[in-house]
Design an enzyme around this catalytic site. Structure first.
Site, PDB file in Angstrom:
ATOM      1  N   ARG A  95       0.842  -1.203   0.000  1.00 46.95           N
ATOM      2  CA  ARG A  95       0.000   0.000   0.000  1.00 46.95           C
ATOM      3  C   ARG A  95       0.876   1.253   0.000  1.00 46.95           C
ATOM      4  N   SER A  96       1.990   1.223   0.712  1.00 46.76           N
ATOM      5  CA  SER A  96       2.918   2.358   0.711  1.00 46.76           C
ATOM      6  C   SER A  96       3.397   2.654  -0.702  1.00 46.76           C
ATOM      7  N   LEU A 136      10.392  14.759   1.311  1.00 45.04           N
ATOM      8  CA  LEU A 136      10.061  15.899   2.169  1.00 45.04           C
ATOM      9  C   LEU A 136      10.866  15.824   3.474  1.00 45.04           C
ATOM     10  N   CYS A 243      -0.249  17.338  -0.837  1.00 46.06           N
ATOM     11  CA  CYS A 243      -0.023  15.934  -1.238  1.00 46.06           C
ATOM     12  C   CYS A 243      -0.272  15.013  -0.049  1.00 46.06           C
ATOM     13  N   ALA A 247      -2.518  11.516   0.478  1.00 43.53           N
ATOM     14  CA  ALA A 247      -1.964  10.232   0.904  1.00 43.53           C
ATOM     15  C   ALA A 247      -2.549   9.802   2.253  1.00 43.53           C
ATOM     16  N   GLU A 368       3.690  10.035   7.466  1.00 43.77           N
ATOM     17  CA  GLU A 368       2.544  10.871   7.070  1.00 43.77           C
ATOM     18  C   GLU A 368       1.967  11.622   8.262  1.00 43.77           C
ATOM     19  N   GLY A 369       2.839  12.022   9.176  1.00 47.02           N
ATOM     20  CA  GLY A 369       2.400  12.710  10.391  1.00 47.02           C
ATOM     21  C   GLY A 369       2.223  11.692  11.499  1.00 47.02           C
ATOM     22  N   THR A 370       3.000  11.866  12.583  1.00 48.18           N
ATOM     23  CA  THR A 370       2.905  10.925  13.703  1.00 48.18           C
ATOM     24  C   THR A 370       1.536  11.080  14.373  1.00 48.18           C
ATOM     25  N   PHE A 388       1.950  23.230  18.538  1.00 53.76           N
ATOM     26  CA  PHE A 388       3.155  22.553  18.032  1.00 53.76           C
ATOM     27  C   PHE A 388       4.418  23.193  18.601  1.00 53.76           C
TER      28      PHE A 388
HETATM   29  P1  TGC Z   1       1.079  26.038   8.377  1.00 48.27           P
HETATM   30  O1  TGC Z   1       2.336  26.810   8.350  1.00 48.27           O
HETATM   31  O2  TGC Z   1      -0.059  26.438   9.265  1.00 48.27           O
HETATM   32  O3  TGC Z   1       0.424  25.882   6.918  1.00 48.27           O
HETATM   33  C1  TGC Z   1       1.182  26.041   5.782  1.00 48.27           C
HETATM   34  C2  TGC Z   1       0.228  26.135   4.602  1.00 48.27           C
HETATM   35  O4  TGC Z   1      -0.262  24.809   4.293  1.00 48.27           O
HETATM   36  C3  TGC Z   1      -1.685  24.779   4.401  1.00 48.27           C
HETATM   37  N1  TGC Z   1      -2.004  23.475   4.991  1.00 48.27           N
HETATM   38  C4  TGC Z   1      -2.459  22.436   4.298  1.00 48.27           C
HETATM   39  N2  TGC Z   1      -2.795  22.297   3.022  1.00 48.27           N
HETATM   40  C5  TGC Z   1      -3.225  21.096   2.626  1.00 48.27           C
HETATM   41  N3  TGC Z   1      -3.312  20.033   3.431  1.00 48.27           N
HETATM   42  C6  TGC Z   1      -2.978  20.128   4.736  1.00 48.27           C
HETATM   43  N4  TGC Z   1      -3.040  19.067   5.527  1.00 48.27           N
HETATM   44  C7  TGC Z   1      -2.535  21.364   5.222  1.00 48.27           C
HETATM   45  N5  TGC Z   1      -2.124  21.809   6.427  1.00 48.27           N
HETATM   46  C8  TGC Z   1      -1.799  23.099   6.272  1.00 48.27           C
HETATM   47  C9  TGC Z   1      -2.042  25.937   5.275  1.00 48.27           C
HETATM   48  O5  TGC Z   1      -3.349  26.362   5.018  1.00 48.27           O
HETATM   49  C10 TGC Z   1      -1.015  26.959   4.868  1.00 48.27           C
HETATM   50  O6  TGC Z   1      -1.395  27.512   3.628  1.00 48.27           O
HETATM   51  P2  TGC Z   1      -1.075  29.062   3.302  1.00 48.27           P
HETATM   52  O7  TGC Z   1      -1.775  29.323   2.025  1.00 48.27           O
HETATM   53  O8  TGC Z   1      -1.629  29.828   4.456  1.00 48.27           O
HETATM   54  O9  TGC Z   1       0.410  29.145   3.202  1.00 48.27           O
HETATM   55  O10 TGC Z   1       1.488  24.602   8.688  1.00 48.27           O
HETATM   56  P3  TGC Z   1       0.857  23.776   9.818  1.00 48.27           P
HETATM   57  O11 TGC Z   1       1.083  24.508  11.101  1.00 48.27           O
HETATM   58  O12 TGC Z   1      -0.538  23.376   9.489  1.00 48.27           O
HETATM   59  O13 TGC Z   1       1.802  22.505   9.757  1.00 48.27           O
HETATM   60  C11 TGC Z   1       2.283  21.978  10.929  1.00 48.27           C
HETATM   61  C12 TGC Z   1       2.211  20.475  10.875  1.00 48.27           C
HETATM   62  C13 TGC Z   1       2.970  19.923  12.048  1.00 48.27           C
HETATM   63  C14 TGC Z   1       0.739  20.023  10.926  1.00 48.27           C
HETATM   64  C15 TGC Z   1       2.838  20.003   9.546  1.00 48.27           C
HETATM   65  O14 TGC Z   1       4.112  20.498   9.447  1.00 48.27           O
HETATM   66  C16 TGC Z   1       2.811  18.500   9.436  1.00 48.27           C
HETATM   67  O15 TGC Z   1       1.837  17.917   8.978  1.00 48.27           O
HETATM   68  N6  TGC Z   1       3.932  17.793   9.837  1.00 48.27           N
HETATM   69  C17 TGC Z   1       4.078  16.386   9.634  1.00 48.27           C
HETATM   70  C18 TGC Z   1       4.920  16.145   8.412  1.00 48.27           C
HETATM   71  C19 TGC Z   1       4.571  14.887   7.697  1.00 48.27           C
HETATM   72  O16 TGC Z   1       3.468  14.370   7.786  1.00 48.27           O
HETATM   73  N7  TGC Z   1       5.472  14.375   6.883  1.00 48.27           N
HETATM   74  C20 TGC Z   1       5.200  13.258   6.052  1.00 48.27           C
HETATM   75  C21 TGC Z   1       6.291  13.038   5.038  1.00 48.27           C
HETATM   76  S1  TGC Z   1       5.798  12.035   3.677  1.00 48.27           S
HETATM   77  C22 TGC Z   1       5.650  10.497   4.277  1.00 48.27           C
HETATM   78  O17 TGC Z   1       5.717  10.235   5.429  1.00 48.27           O
HETATM   79  C23 TGC Z   1       5.384   9.468   3.273  1.00 48.27           C
HETATM   80  S2  TGC Z   1       5.189   7.889   3.895  1.00 48.27           S
HETATM   81  C24 TGC Z   1       4.318   7.278   2.608  1.00 48.27           C
HETATM   82  C25 TGC Z   1       4.244   5.838   2.515  1.00 48.27           C
HETATM   83  O18 TGC Z   1       5.271   5.126   2.469  1.00 48.27           O
HETATM   84  O19 TGC Z   1       3.055   5.370   2.414  1.00 48.27           O
HETATM   85  P1  FAD Z   2      10.418  13.515  14.636  1.00 45.13           P
HETATM   86  O1  FAD Z   2       9.757  14.583  13.871  1.00 45.13           O
HETATM   87  O2  FAD Z   2      11.804  13.720  15.098  1.00 45.13           O
HETATM   88  O3  FAD Z   2       9.497  13.147  15.881  1.00 45.13           O
HETATM   89  C1  FAD Z   2       9.982  12.388  16.998  1.00 45.13           C
HETATM   90  C2  FAD Z   2       8.885  12.302  18.062  1.00 45.13           C
HETATM   91  O4  FAD Z   2       8.566  13.604  18.538  1.00 45.13           O
HETATM   92  C3  FAD Z   2       7.574  11.705  17.539  1.00 45.13           C
HETATM   93  O5  FAD Z   2       7.031  10.858  18.501  1.00 45.13           O
HETATM   94  C4  FAD Z   2       6.690  12.923  17.368  1.00 45.13           C
HETATM   95  O6  FAD Z   2       5.309  12.617  17.481  1.00 45.13           O
HETATM   96  C5  FAD Z   2       7.156  13.787  18.522  1.00 45.13           C
HETATM   97  N1  FAD Z   2       6.862  15.217  18.331  1.00 45.13           N
HETATM   98  C6  FAD Z   2       7.221  15.990  17.287  1.00 45.13           C
HETATM   99  N2  FAD Z   2       6.793  17.248  17.457  1.00 45.13           N
HETATM  100  C7  FAD Z   2       6.145  17.285  18.650  1.00 45.13           C
HETATM  101  C8  FAD Z   2       5.477  18.298  19.384  1.00 45.13           C
HETATM  102  N3  FAD Z   2       5.376  19.549  18.935  1.00 45.13           N
HETATM  103  N4  FAD Z   2       4.934  17.952  20.572  1.00 45.13           N
HETATM  104  C9  FAD Z   2       5.018  16.693  21.047  1.00 45.13           C
HETATM  105  N5  FAD Z   2       5.650  15.697  20.398  1.00 45.13           N
HETATM  106  C10 FAD Z   2       6.182  15.980  19.213  1.00 45.13           C
HETATM  107  N6  FAD Z   2       9.030  10.893   4.489  1.00 45.13           N
HETATM  108  C11 FAD Z   2       9.006  11.388   3.223  1.00 45.13           C
HETATM  109  O7  FAD Z   2       9.179  12.589   3.014  1.00 45.13           O
HETATM  110  N7  FAD Z   2       8.781  10.563   2.159  1.00 45.13           N
HETATM  111  C12 FAD Z   2       8.584   9.232   2.312  1.00 45.13           C
HETATM  112  O8  FAD Z   2       8.371   8.514   1.323  1.00 45.13           O
HETATM  113  C13 FAD Z   2       8.621   8.682   3.628  1.00 45.13           C
HETATM  114  N8  FAD Z   2       8.479   7.334   3.803  1.00 45.13           N
HETATM  115  C14 FAD Z   2       8.665   6.818   5.064  1.00 45.13           C
HETATM  116  C15 FAD Z   2       8.717   5.423   5.225  1.00 45.13           C
HETATM  117  C16 FAD Z   2       8.950   4.880   6.480  1.00 45.13           C
HETATM  118  C17 FAD Z   2       9.030   3.392   6.633  1.00 45.13           C
HETATM  119  C18 FAD Z   2       9.113   5.719   7.603  1.00 45.13           C
HETATM  120  C19 FAD Z   2       9.363   5.162   8.961  1.00 45.13           C
HETATM  121  C20 FAD Z   2       9.073   7.081   7.441  1.00 45.13           C
HETATM  122  C21 FAD Z   2       8.862   7.649   6.175  1.00 45.13           C
HETATM  123  N9  FAD Z   2       8.898   9.041   5.979  1.00 45.13           N
HETATM  124  C22 FAD Z   2       8.843   9.562   4.714  1.00 45.13           C
HETATM  125  C23 FAD Z   2       9.226   9.931   7.097  1.00 45.13           C
HETATM  126  C24 FAD Z   2       8.091  10.186   8.058  1.00 45.13           C
HETATM  127  O9  FAD Z   2       7.147  11.062   7.493  1.00 45.13           O
HETATM  128  C25 FAD Z   2       8.689  10.748   9.347  1.00 45.13           C
HETATM  129  O10 FAD Z   2       9.350   9.686   9.986  1.00 45.13           O
HETATM  130  C26 FAD Z   2       7.653  11.364  10.251  1.00 45.13           C
HETATM  131  O11 FAD Z   2       7.080  12.519   9.675  1.00 45.13           O
HETATM  132  C27 FAD Z   2       8.248  11.730  11.632  1.00 45.13           C
HETATM  133  O12 FAD Z   2       9.426  12.451  11.474  1.00 45.13           O
HETATM  134  P2  FAD Z   2      10.748  11.978  12.274  1.00 45.13           P
HETATM  135  O13 FAD Z   2      10.933  10.544  12.010  1.00 45.13           O
HETATM  136  O14 FAD Z   2      11.851  12.893  11.919  1.00 45.13           O
HETATM  137  O15 FAD Z   2      10.357  12.143  13.806  1.00 45.13           O
END
Ligand code: TGC
Ligand code: FAD
Length: 388
Positions: A95-96, A136, A243, A247, A368-370, A388
């Protein structure tokens, strides 16, 4: 009266259209015939079953919601959810693969790309001929992507990218990377062919989770791409976050499949396993656990279906996605761990699927966000205060 389906106690399937049911059945059959027989070994060997890509593509599962004009299937959001659910009933790694290709690579090209970029990449990506990865997260902290250090600087008609990305799904099997980088104008997205000079991908080994999936670190050392490879129609963090919303929506469905696989396994196992002179299933303590699993799966099914209906009506909000991603990942990981326990010693090998799903879900609840990130998104919505 006929017994209810233990994996769908509320007959959520009756709320689907004929077309949606057909999608579910088609993917379900593929998973039963092609994935389940090999996936335990793949996990054990730390091998992504690349040989399944052509069939996944033929079934129209890549970029499934993108219009047919770009060589895609043009399905609705609920059908995409069902694809994720059935694939993850097989394995979260599969699925990933589909999530990354569809929601994190094809979606940004479709939503933020030029017409030339769409015509050039999307049909090949739908066909599985070009695989993408999405960069990212960086080594210093994925939860706070606004703080990224990877940067892109304009140099004549080109962009020069430097930096590193971590934990990138598909990294070592991808032909292109969608790379998010800081520029003078804020965060922007670039399509980087992985054979570009200065680009390297290094596979992450020793994983105990998502072993049937490729995870990599990416390095960019003066990687030069032309302006034509910049995604022209988005700037700022909302590009990658948009994006992620796509996802994460699919990921609300996926863990339902994983949980169903685990529940099905223990329903069968506890009928056969005789202890203290009776089947394990006849013990109250076991029935309570399994009833609770059915309750949690049912809630998750209704949550994702309503989320999908909102999405297809153009009304889905990121906070709603966060709540469902949190709820459904938590639901599934708890169920997988309990199922592992009910299997006893038999639960510790990949001959049964519970431990594989439980370990996989450690990634799914993190990427995709913890869980905490999604809880804080909901908290912010309720209170208006950013914690945050
Ligand atoms: P903020 O600075 O407030 O917002 C920035 C701009 O983004 C807009 N926005 C969104 N738009 C679409 N979807 C969302 N979910 C959105 N959230 C915010 C917002 O309106 C703003 O727009 P503009 O026009 O005002 O500039 O940012 P925030 O405070 O909302 O973000 C903070 C936080 C912690 C929620 C965000 O940084 C976050 O979600 N962090 C987690 C990062 C994450 O999920 N990384 C994932 C990496 S990819 C991955 O893990 C792939 S695994 C895939 C797999 O293998 O299946
Ligand atoms: P950190 O951000 O360092 O977080 C560490 C801990 O701190 C977590 O428990 C978190 O919940 C906690 N924390 C963070 N902020 C706060 C707060 N403000 N208050 C309290 N607690 C907090 N990323 C991509 O871009 N592309 C990919 O394709 C992708 N694939 C992945 C595949 C796998 C198998 C894995 C494991 C990860 C993948 N990721 C990918 C990365 C994934 O999105 C990150 O691991 C995830 O967003 C968390 O980031 P981090 O690992 O750096 O943890």
């Amino acid at each position: 009266a006929a017994r209810l389906n233990p994996l769908d106690l509320y007959d959520v399937r009756s709320l689907l259209s004929d077309e949606e049911r057909m999608v579910q059945d088609t993917v379900g059959r593929f998973v039963d015939e092609k994935v389940l027989p090999i996936i335990g070994d793949c996990f054990d060997q730390g091998r992504f079953p690349k040989e399944l890509i052509p069939e996944i593509a033929n079934l129209g599962l890549l970029g499934a919601t993108i219009p047919e004009k770009y060589g895609c299937a043009g399905m609705n959001g609920v059908s995409y959810g069902l694809i994720c659910q059935e694939l993850e009933r097989g394995d979260s790694g599969l699925r990933s693969f589909a999530s990354v290709q569809s929601s994190l690579c094809m979606y940004p090209i479709y939503a933020y790309g030029s017409e030339e970029q769409k015509m050039h990449y999307l049909p090949k990506m739908a066909a599985g001929e070009v695989i993408g990865c999405f960069g990212l997260t960086e080594p210093h902290g994925g939860s706070d992507p606004a703080n990224m250090k990877t940067n892109a600087k304009k140099d004549g008609g080109d962009w020069v990218i430097n930096g590193a990305k971590m934990w990138i799904t598909n990294g070592n099997i991808a032909q292109i990377a969608i790379v998010w980088a800081q520029t003078e104008d804020g965060i922007q997205g670039f399509i980087v062919p992985t054979d570009t000079k200065g680009f390297t991908a290094q596979e992450v080994h020793k994983k105990m989770s998502l072993r049937a999936s490729v995870t990599s670190a990416l390095f960019f050392d003066n990687v030069r791409v032309p302006e034509a490879n910049r995604l022209p129609n988005v700037k700022g963090l909302k590009g990658p976050l948009g994006c992620l919303t796509q996802a994460r929506y699919g990921i609300t469905w996926g863990p339902i499949g994983a949980a169903q696989a685990c529940l099905k396994e223990v329903l069968d196992y506890t009928q056969e396993r005789v202890l203290f002179g009776r089947p394990l299933a006849s013990n109250q303590a076991i029935q309570l656990k399994m009833a609770d699993m059915a309750r949690r799966i049912t809630s998750a099914q209704l949550l994702s279906l309503q989320l999908g209906r909102l999405k297809d009506a153009g009304k889905m909000e990121p906070t709603q996605v966060s709540l469902a991603k949190w709820n459904n990942c938590r639901m599934a990981i708890d169920i997988a761990r309990e199922c592992r326990d009910i299997l006893g010693g038999a639960g510790i090998t990949v001959e049964h699927s519970a431990i594989r799903h439980a370990l996989n879900l450690e990634s799914v609840i993190t990427y995709e966000g913890t869980e905490t990130v999604h809880q804080l998104v909901v908290g912010r919505e309720l209170t208006g205060i950013n914690a945050f």
